[in-house]
Write a protein that holds these residues in place. Sequence first.
Motif, mmCIF file in Angstrom:
data_model
loop_
_atom_site.group_PDB
_atom_site.id
_atom_site.type_symbol
_atom_site.label_atom_id
_atom_site.label_comp_id
_atom_site.label_asym_id
_atom_site.label_seq_id
_atom_site.Cartn_x
_atom_site.Cartn_y
_atom_site.Cartn_z
ATOM 1 N N LEU A 60 50.577 43.147 58.986
ATOM 2 C CA LEU A 60 51.133 44.480 59.619
ATOM 3 C C LEU A 60 49.935 45.307 59.690
ATOM 4 O O LEU A 60 49.662 45.846 60.769
ATOM 5 C CB LEU A 60 52.384 44.844 59.150
ATOM 6 N N GLU A 61 49.380 45.604 58.613
ATOM 7 C CA GLU A 61 48.424 46.771 58.612
ATOM 8 C C GLU A 61 47.271 46.407 59.586
ATOM 9 O O GLU A 61 46.749 47.232 60.168
ATOM 10 C CB GLU A 61 47.829 47.014 57.237
ATOM 11 N N GLU A 62 46.993 45.201 59.850
ATOM 12 C CA GLU A 62 45.751 44.584 60.596
ATOM 13 C C GLU A 62 46.167 44.435 62.036
ATOM 14 O O GLU A 62 45.367 44.717 62.881
ATOM 15 C CB GLU A 62 45.443 43.349 60.019
ATOM 16 N N HIS A 63 47.299 44.260 62.347
ATOM 17 C CA HIS A 63 47.842 43.950 63.643
ATOM 18 C C HIS A 63 49.063 44.470 64.188
ATOM 19 O O HIS A 63 49.405 44.289 65.289
ATOM 20 C CB HIS A 63 48.012 42.246 63.705
ATOM 21 N N GLU A 64 49.801 45.479 63.495
ATOM 22 C CA GLU A 64 51.048 46.134 63.764
ATOM 23 C C GLU A 64 50.733 46.722 65.349
ATOM 24 O O GLU A 64 49.792 47.256 65.584
ATOM 25 C CB GLU A 64 51.654 47.173 62.842
ATOM 26 N N PRO A 65 51.931 47.030 66.019
ATOM 27 C CA PRO A 65 53.423 46.418 65.661
ATOM 28 C C PRO A 65 53.278 44.903 66.091
ATOM 29 O O PRO A 65 52.548 44.439 67.020
ATOM 30 C CB PRO A 65 54.226 47.147 66.441
ATOM 31 N N LEU A 66 54.173 44.120 65.507
ATOM 32 C CA LEU A 66 54.386 42.647 65.845
ATOM 33 C C LEU A 66 55.962 42.290 65.849
ATOM 34 O O LEU A 66 56.871 43.022 65.106
ATOM 35 C CB LEU A 66 53.637 41.829 64.560
ATOM 36 N N ARG A 67 56.195 41.319 66.555
ATOM 37 C CA ARG A 67 57.471 40.629 66.505
ATOM 38 C C ARG A 67 57.757 40.022 65.423
ATOM 39 O O ARG A 67 56.657 39.427 64.991
ATOM 40 C CB ARG A 67 57.815 40.162 67.811
ATOM 41 N N LEU A 68 58.954 39.633 64.849
ATOM 42 C CA LEU A 68 59.099 38.733 63.905
ATOM 43 C C LEU A 68 58.696 37.299 64.130
ATOM 44 O O LEU A 68 57.919 36.695 63.181
ATOM 45 C CB LEU A 68 60.634 38.578 63.554
ATOM 46 N N SER A 69 58.681 36.801 65.261
ATOM 47 C CA SER A 69 58.106 35.417 65.594
ATOM 48 C C SER A 69 56.681 35.557 65.494
ATOM 49 O O SER A 69 56.006 34.349 65.077
ATOM 50 C CB SER A 69 58.430 35.132 67.234
#
Length: 161
Positions: A60-69
């Motif tokens: 998450l730190e590297e790519h947020e925001p993300l969906r659960l999938s």
Amino acid sequence: MATTSSDLAASPMGVGERTDPHDPMLPARLRLAVGRLNRRIRVDSGAVLPPLQTSVLVTLEEHEPLRLSELARREAVTPPTMSRVLAALDDAGLLVRTPDPQDARSALVELSADGRAMIERLRTERTAMLAERLERLPEDQREALAAALPALEALVALPSS
């Protein structure tokens, strides 16, 4: 007598010895050493989160925001497993869910301030633990690790086959 992987699991083979770069046991020895070192760092630093939860925070730190999938795909777990991981992190106050503006049925997941602080704390503790272990090695072994670091970093960067 040939060395087997069970021999490797039973003894600290090669501690302090030079290794032949063409030794067919090199991949097994490297895998065991890296895995055991990773576990030792987690245990000695008093890890407060399971490995998958820690990995999710870093992703998450590297790519947020993300969906659960997307998180499930990146972590190579099923969506139900990721759902349980996110529930635990949410209960601990380490993430924030917001409605996905492109899909009202989905949520985007981001780190909370406490999640960011947790990652920093884990990094600091684990780096200190490793630094302490490195200091206990003889100088020639620390030099060997420093020389091997570019190769280890290159291994991580290689694409999957």
